[in-house]
Design a protein around this motif. Sequence first.
Motif, mmCIF file in Angstrom:
data_model
loop_
_atom_site.group_PDB
_atom_site.id
_atom_site.type_symbol
_atom_site.label_atom_id
_atom_site.label_comp_id
_atom_site.label_asym_id
_atom_site.label_seq_id
_atom_site.Cartn_x
_atom_site.Cartn_y
_atom_site.Cartn_z
ATOM 1 N N ASP A 1 0.753 -1.156 -0.064
ATOM 2 C CA ASP A 1 0.183 -0.258 -0.123
ATOM 3 C C ASP A 1 0.853 1.305 -0.186
ATOM 4 O O ASP A 1 0.975 1.811 1.018
ATOM 5 C CB ASP A 1 -0.857 -0.038 1.382
ATOM 6 N N ALA A 2 1.380 1.382 -1.186
ATOM 7 C CA ALA A 2 2.287 2.650 -1.207
ATOM 8 C C ALA A 2 1.815 3.976 -0.926
ATOM 9 O O ALA A 2 2.663 4.737 -0.450
ATOM 10 C CB ALA A 2 3.059 2.630 -2.519
ATOM 11 N N GLN A 3 0.643 4.062 -1.194
ATOM 12 C CA GLN A 3 0.074 5.396 -0.878
ATOM 13 C C GLN A 3 -0.587 5.482 0.760
ATOM 14 O O GLN A 3 -1.418 6.531 0.823
ATOM 15 C CB GLN A 3 -0.814 5.769 -1.899
ATOM 16 N N LEU A 4 -0.401 4.473 1.410
ATOM 17 C CA LEU A 4 -1.114 4.422 2.592
ATOM 18 C C LEU A 4 -2.459 4.702 2.837
ATOM 19 O O LEU A 4 -3.100 5.277 3.604
ATOM 20 C CB LEU A 4 -0.618 5.276 3.721
ATOM 21 N N VAL A 5 -3.281 4.239 1.649
ATOM 22 C CA VAL A 5 -4.824 4.282 1.352
ATOM 23 C C VAL A 5 -5.558 3.657 2.506
ATOM 24 O O VAL A 5 -6.504 4.201 3.177
ATOM 25 C CB VAL A 5 -5.248 3.873 -0.110
ATOM 26 N N ASP A 6 -5.223 2.449 2.698
ATOM 27 C CA ASP A 6 -5.836 1.618 3.747
ATOM 28 C C ASP A 6 -5.541 1.956 5.342
ATOM 29 O O ASP A 6 -5.864 1.503 6.396
ATOM 30 C CB ASP A 6 -5.465 0.102 3.548
ATOM 31 N N TYR A 7 -4.554 2.941 5.433
ATOM 32 C CA TYR A 7 -4.010 3.562 6.843
ATOM 33 C C TYR A 7 -4.090 4.873 6.818
ATOM 34 O O TYR A 7 -2.969 5.763 6.836
ATOM 35 C CB TYR A 7 -2.681 2.918 7.015
ATOM 36 N N PRO A 8 -5.268 5.758 6.807
ATOM 37 C CA PRO A 8 -5.546 6.929 6.734
ATOM 38 C C PRO A 8 -4.829 7.563 7.863
ATOM 39 O O PRO A 8 -4.201 8.882 7.813
ATOM 40 C CB PRO A 8 -6.890 7.281 6.624
ATOM 41 N N LEU A 9 -4.859 7.143 9.319
ATOM 42 C CA LEU A 9 -4.303 7.702 10.272
ATOM 43 C C LEU A 9 -2.684 8.066 10.363
ATOM 44 O O LEU A 9 -2.173 8.910 10.662
ATOM 45 C CB LEU A 9 -4.738 7.029 11.459
ATOM 46 N N LEU A 10 -2.071 6.722 9.693
ATOM 47 C CA LEU A 10 -0.566 6.968 9.512
ATOM 48 C C LEU A 10 -0.294 7.810 8.511
ATOM 49 O O LEU A 10 0.574 8.537 8.627
ATOM 50 C CB LEU A 10 -0.048 5.584 9.015
ATOM 51 N N ARG A 11 -1.049 7.761 7.338
ATOM 52 C CA ARG A 11 -0.885 8.903 6.313
ATOM 53 C C ARG A 11 -0.873 10.270 6.809
ATOM 54 O O ARG A 11 -0.095 10.977 6.480
ATOM 55 C CB ARG A 11 -1.880 8.594 5.292
ATOM 56 N N ALA A 12 -1.978 10.482 7.690
ATOM 57 C CA ALA A 12 -2.387 12.068 8.087
ATOM 58 C C ALA A 12 -0.960 12.262 9.100
ATOM 59 O O ALA A 12 -0.634 13.282 9.148
ATOM 60 C CB ALA A 12 -3.544 11.828 8.801
ATOM 61 N N ARG A 13 -0.830 11.268 9.799
ATOM 62 C CA ARG A 13 0.574 11.528 10.697
ATOM 63 C C ARG A 13 1.690 11.744 10.043
ATOM 64 O O ARG A 13 2.484 12.606 10.325
ATOM 65 C CB ARG A 13 0.649 10.502 11.821
ATOM 66 N N MET A 14 2.029 11.196 8.893
ATOM 67 C CA MET A 14 3.052 11.378 7.966
ATOM 68 C C MET A 14 3.321 12.734 7.257
ATOM 69 O O MET A 14 4.161 13.524 7.433
ATOM 70 C CB MET A 14 3.192 10.380 6.949
#
Length: 721
Positions: free
Chosen positions: A696-709
Amino acid sequence: MSKAWDEQSVSTLYGVGKARETAYARLGVRTVGELLEHYPRSYENRGDVKLLETAPADAKCAVVLTVATQPRVSMIRRGMSLLKFRAYDDSGSCEITFFNQNYHKDSFPLGATFRFYGKVERVGKRFAMSSPAFEEIAPDGDASDLAPLFPVYPLTEGLSQKQIATNIAMALRLAHPVMEDPLPAEWRVKRALCTLPYAMRQIHAPESMEALAIAKKRLIYDEFLMFALGLAASRSRVKQQSAPQCDRGDLAPLTALLPYELTGAQKRAIDEIKEDMAKNVPMSRMVVGDVGCGKTICAAAAMLFAVQSGYQAALMAPTEILARQHASELSELFSKLGIRCALLIGATTAAQKKKIKSALSDPDPATRLDVVIGTQALLSDGVEFSAPGLVVTDEQHRFGVGQRATLSERSHFTHLLVMSATPIPRSLALGLYGDLDISRIDEMPPGRQVVETVVVDDSYRARLDGFIDKQVSEGGQVYVVCPAIEQDEEIEAGELALRDVAFDGLSPLNDHAEGIPLKSAVKYAEELAERLPHIGVACLHGKMKPAEKDAIMQRFVSGEVQVLVSTTVIEVGVNVPSATLMIIENAERFGLSQLHQLRGRVGRGKRKSYCVLVKGAPRCGEVAEKRLATMKHQHDGFEIARQDLMQRGPGDFLRGNAESSIRQSGGIRFRLADQCEDGDFMQAAFDDARELLETDAQLVDYPLLRARMERMFSVDIGVLN
């Protein structure tokens, strides 16, 4: 849209006004999220209850006592009162005294039992405690019902332990109902990790040693995971870009100007750089080597290759002093090669900045600026390159992934070369700087002076003062390094440092000789100035503003100041050839590699130089003694690094106090994680990050991780963009 709870200002908490908000800012705390990440530096171990007769004489401890007499108040002089009563346990009787705290008179009813925490003094066959902390034990309960560990936070002027604890309790109440865990349940199960709300609660108010260890493990994993994702994102971003081919490199004009022959290690590093720069993908390489091994000339060669191929180069240093030093050394060389070079720092006048910026953006190769050397001023608005080819950053660990990326992106993804004077073994360097290839300079130029190193304890204080006086009278200058900035940074005997909490919940033996007081740079400078009033003494530490630090360093470089008392902020960079003596206080508190870096500040001139390692006590623990003995007899940086790994597992690498530990500015700041001591755990986080991004290169399934990044890395880097 309202801000997330962790982005809200600390001023939204009750009782945090302008003054307290300003004080928190000095600690790097501006938001509620940052306040919760202001972790305790140690814990008062109140759960370890002693009898009065077994209480240590020189350390705070907990005792459970029953009130035996009615508290009474007496005035000893105008404005000074004493509240006294007696309390007892099975081993004796203790007089409890509170100064100017009459409001406690009704807090201690006869027959009530309390847990007191403080120093127990012996008075004949009786005991005494002065203004101890206390908690009442319920009539049908015992001491085990009370919290065993009380947090002790890093402080600054205007904030007390009670104020910080109160504000953190407020922040926890605010955050707990809405705090979401970015790690899915299956990840937590895989790594045996607790939830984020539990970890935050236990790190600040641990129910037990085991709970504290569980919390520490989770929060360290989070730091490593975010670091790994940041590095992976940076690598991915770089791989997708193209860079200018600098394939016209000719080293001969530069070497013809040098009064010495390059070492084999320097030639090897330059060949690796040249090969990378000849490609049309961005170079990401770090040159790592010991103090004085000749990294700067490797950087000069890289900049020469860029200019010879028709491109521009930039060198960014962490301080104005170091930037000036590089400009002084390189501009003389470059001018002889017909390369136009300029210095851009905060102190550069507005008119000169305008002229430099214009010359950088000039499209005409015949008139544009070829090389610019500077500080973070290179990241300021208006700095644009017409033909960017290479970015060099010096003292790598002072810059973060975000800052590296910012300068590189500003220059349209140029080649990147970073330098570090920490002689890290290759395997460890690859773990710490996973987005970089490594060139290792493991050979010193001939004739490099060896600094004589001795180990003493505090009983040598008068002789040390005499040695300082002698060095200064002969034209030398002196560094004195202390582990603390102010006196209240000490971890008192009886307290448990968070670094000593193992993941299994057991506290290992403290190798740092628990109870030895830390020397404070501020106090040391004041006392030394009193003892040696004829010598110019100045103090330098990390809480000062950059301009203030640079001004003090400039006074030291110029010779106006003869003795510089400092924290490890002087660990890297500045070259002062007349500095002949390095004194390191509480040397048992530092790791081998850091001691070696500090020692490298002297021995740069023609005069004999010395390093004195001052122990805080005659005996400091077996491992610490072995470490100091290694420093006394060993001078090769890479061998010292190897010994460090052998002695402690790599626990002292790049770790000193909070001021000198790696902080990934613009992204990760390691508050708990130690990239060396927790190496296995770091590898687990790196493995998880790699597995995650592969699926999941775009962290689509992990929105909280993506937002934190996206919040942590203020610049657009990596796969998230």
